[in-house]
Scaffold this motif. Structure first.
Motif, short mmCIF file in Angstrom:
data_model
loop_
_atom_site.label_atom_id
_atom_site.label_comp_id
_atom_site.label_asym_id
_atom_site.label_seq_id
_atom_site.Cartn_x
_atom_site.Cartn_y
_atom_site.Cartn_z
N LEU A 9 0.83 -1.20 0.00
CA LEU A 9 0.00 0.00 0.00
C LEU A 9 0.87 1.26 0.00
CD1 LEU A 9 -2.77 -0.94 2.59
CD2 LEU A 9 -2.98 -0.85 0.10
N ALA A 10 0.48 2.22 -0.81
CA ALA A 10 1.24 3.47 -0.90
C ALA A 10 0.33 4.59 -1.36
CB ALA A 10 2.43 3.32 -1.86
N GLU A 11 0.54 5.77 -0.81
CA GLU A 11 -0.21 6.94 -1.26
C GLU A 11 0.47 7.54 -2.48
OE1 GLU A 11 -2.13 8.61 2.91
OE2 GLU A 11 -0.12 9.29 2.32
N CYS A 12 -0.28 8.37 -3.21
CA CYS A 12 0.26 9.02 -4.39
C CYS A 12 -0.54 10.29 -4.67
CB CYS A 12 0.24 8.09 -5.61
SG CYS A 12 -1.42 7.60 -6.11
N GLN A 13 -0.37 10.85 -5.86
CA GLN A 13 -1.06 12.08 -6.24
C GLN A 13 -2.58 11.96 -6.13
OE1 GLN A 13 0.21 15.10 -7.12
NE2 GLN A 13 -1.81 15.96 -7.51
N THR A 14 -3.11 10.77 -6.36
CA THR A 14 -4.57 10.60 -6.40
C THR A 14 -5.09 9.58 -5.39
OG1 THR A 14 -4.31 8.97 -8.19
CG2 THR A 14 -4.71 11.27 -8.83
N ILE A 15 -4.28 9.18 -4.42
CA ILE A 15 -4.74 8.23 -3.39
C ILE A 15 -4.28 8.72 -2.03
CG2 ILE A 15 -4.55 5.89 -2.48
CD1 ILE A 15 -4.14 4.89 -5.32
N GLU A 16 -5.20 8.75 -1.06
CA GLU A 16 -4.90 9.16 0.31
C GLU A 16 -5.56 8.18 1.27
OE1 GLU A 16 -3.74 11.72 3.63
OE2 GLU A 16 -3.10 11.62 1.53
N PHE A 17 -4.79 7.69 2.24
CA PHE A 17 -5.31 6.80 3.27
C PHE A 17 -5.49 7.57 4.57
CE2 PHE A 17 -2.59 3.62 0.82
CZ PHE A 17 -3.65 3.20 0.04
N LYS A 18 -6.56 7.27 5.30
CA LYS A 18 -6.80 7.92 6.59
C LYS A 18 -7.40 6.91 7.57
CE LYS A 18 -7.41 12.60 4.80
NZ LYS A 18 -6.13 13.10 5.34
N GLU A 19 -6.99 7.04 8.82
CA GLU A 19 -7.57 6.23 9.88
C GLU A 19 -8.95 6.76 10.23
OE1 GLU A 19 -6.45 4.74 14.43
OE2 GLU A 19 -5.22 6.22 13.38
N ALA A 20 -9.90 5.86 10.42
CA ALA A 20 -11.27 6.28 10.76
C ALA A 20 -11.95 5.18 11.55
CB ALA A 20 -12.06 6.59 9.48
N SER A 21 -11.28 4.70 12.59
CA SER A 21 -11.82 3.58 13.35
C SER A 21 -13.06 3.96 14.14
CB SER A 21 -10.74 3.04 14.31
OG SER A 21 -10.27 4.08 15.16
#
Length: 482
Positions: A9-21
């Motif tokens: 898994l990796a972020e890029c120009q068009t992908i963002e991961f966020k914690e939301a438990s």
């Protein structure tokens, strides 16, 4: 799986991961604004980042509640100025064995930019842009670009501090000759220069009714020093670097001082230079006015040049650059995409950054494809060269780059009209003074770059050498020691 194995898994120009438990994270709105103001992208809720660059799928405790919180906030004008979301833009993904909430943020339409969100720290609405994996506040240049694009006809505004003397009379005369040839008998042909320019959008009335150049009129017909007085970073730059033996073989810039330096004259100065390289001379009508193209390749190149000029943003570091290289022609213009890249390539949508400028060019048969230009260029290039052009967008500053690859070995009838026999080529190199790539290209009926590539190979094998005389390189057969 949505994005492959967890360890990749990796972020890029068009992908963002966020914690939301537990709930919707507050910083989701920075990314929402950044994606909407840039290329769009996916926000994936439920993936944590325990250490920089390392991501762990944890899931969302109550995915339905988080979805509801997102929709409530994105439609709240006290939280988000513009809702750009599509009805099916939020979904639940279970491919990792837990619930993830995926938010697909589209690129905002130009009239909705800039997309601002309320920043609790700043206590005001703030616009963000995406830069690789970082959401950053818009700087002054980025805000001006977004605000310019939001205006329906920003290039038609009157520049009140200037008058018609800021425009080059010779350029206007050349344009009117083309107009008359392209539209014979048109009633505007009888108008004075001032009235004619007003009708095509090159002049507009200020608050007192006085005629002043529009931004489009200044760019198309203005003296370079007048353009730079209003747009300090304005620069048009053509370079032929196809030989690879020098910084450039030919160069034309708007700031040289020996020509007008405006868009219209740049277009018609660069066209014959590219025509000569493509070995497809320009065809004109009997009156010498209207222009027609002899084949699809040159038609496509001219369309790419017109697109770069018409779609550029001239309010910041506003360089339009055309670079002819050994195996490609590159067009660069300041600004960003106004529609999604794939939509632009598919065609059918015409949304120019400078509609008045497009109107001025279209009046003489330039860039009048109504949204099909890129689609036609792609189809032509795949047919003639067997490869697709490359269209990309970069930032800081915003720039669009359009590359047309030219592979001489597969060009077919796209300007390559012969083959190079190596024995004959070496005979030509035995001339006392040697031979230039241009002379050999004319002999064989091929592009100069085809000769240059062959000469490089022969030189690397120790068969020929080159020497510079003036601005040209002459190739000779290497003399062997007795």
């Amino acid at each position: 799986m949505l994005f492959g194995p967890e360890e990749s898994l990796a972020e890029c120009q068009t992908i963002e991961f966020k914690e939301a438990s537990v709930c919707l994270p507050d910083d989701v709105w920075e990314t929402y604004s950044a994606f909407a103001n840039t290329e769009g992208g996916k926000i994936v809720l439920g993936i944590a980042e325990p250490s920089p660059g390392v991501f762990k799928v944890e899931g969302v405790g109550d995915a339905r509640t988080v979805m509801r919180q997102f929709w409530e906030n994105v439609r709240n004008p006290q939280r988000v100025e513009n809702d750009v979301m599509l009805p099916d833009g939020v979904s639940i993904d279970c491919s990792y064995g837990v619930d993830l909430v995926v938010v697909n943020v589209p690129r905002a339409e130009r009239h909705m930019r800039p997309v601002r969100v309320y920043d609790k720290k700043m206590k005001s609405f703030v616009a963000f842009v995406r830069r690789d994996v970082i959401d950053t506040r818009c700087n002054d240049f980025e805000m001006r670009l977004l605000e310019y694009d939001a205006l329906p006809a920003a290039d038609r505004r009157a520049i009140e501090e200037l008058d018609i003397s800021a425009l080059d009379g010779n350029t206007i005369a050349s344009y009117r000759q083309l107009f008359n040839g392209n539209k014979p008998g048109h009633p505007w042909s009888l108008e004075s220069d001032a009235d004619f320019l007003y009708r095509i959008g090159a002049l507009a009335k200020d608050r007192t009714g006085r005629l002043c150049p529009t931004l489009a009129g200044l760019l198309a017909f203005g003296h370079e020093y007048e353009i730079v007085g209003h747009l300090p970073y304005f620069l048009l730059d053509y370079r032929n670097e196809s030989s690879g033996n020098a910084r450039w073989d030919d160069r034309l810039t708007s700031n040289s001082g020996d020509w007008s330096g405006n868009l219209f004259d740049f277009y018609f100065a660069v066209m014959p230079k590219i025509d000569a390289l493509l070995l497809t001379p320009l065809s004109v009508s009997q009156d010498g006015a209207s222009h027609r193209f002899t084949n699809d390749v040159k038609d496509a190149v001219h369309e790419a040049l017109a697109n770069a000029l018409v779609h550029a943003y001239y309010g910041g570091q506003s360089t339009v650059r055309v670079i002819v290289k050994d195996e490609q022609i590159v067009f660069e213009n300041a600004g960003s995409f106004l529609v999604d890249r794939n939509v632009a390539i598919a065609g059918g949508i015409s949304d120019p950054r400078n509609p008045t400028l497009m109107r001025i060019f279209g009046m003489v048969g330039i860039s009048d494809r109504a949204g099909s230009g890129l689609c036609t260029i792609y189809a032509t290039w795949k047919k003639k060269y067997g490869s697709a052009p490359r269209l990309s967008e970069s930032y800081a500053p915003a720039k669009v780059v359009f590359e047309l690859p030219i592979d001489c070995s597969v060009a077919g009838d796209a300007g390559i009209r012969g083959t190079v026999d190596e024995d004959t080529l070496l005979l030509l190199c035995r001339k006392e003074q040697g031979i230039t790539a241009e002379e050999a290209a004319q002999f064989f009926g091929v592009l100069p770059r085809a000769i240059q590539k062959r000469m490089k190979k022969l030189e690397s094998n120790g068969v020929v050498v080159h020497e510079k005389k003036g601005r040209s390189f002459y190739y000779k057969v290497r003399q062997t020691e007795k």
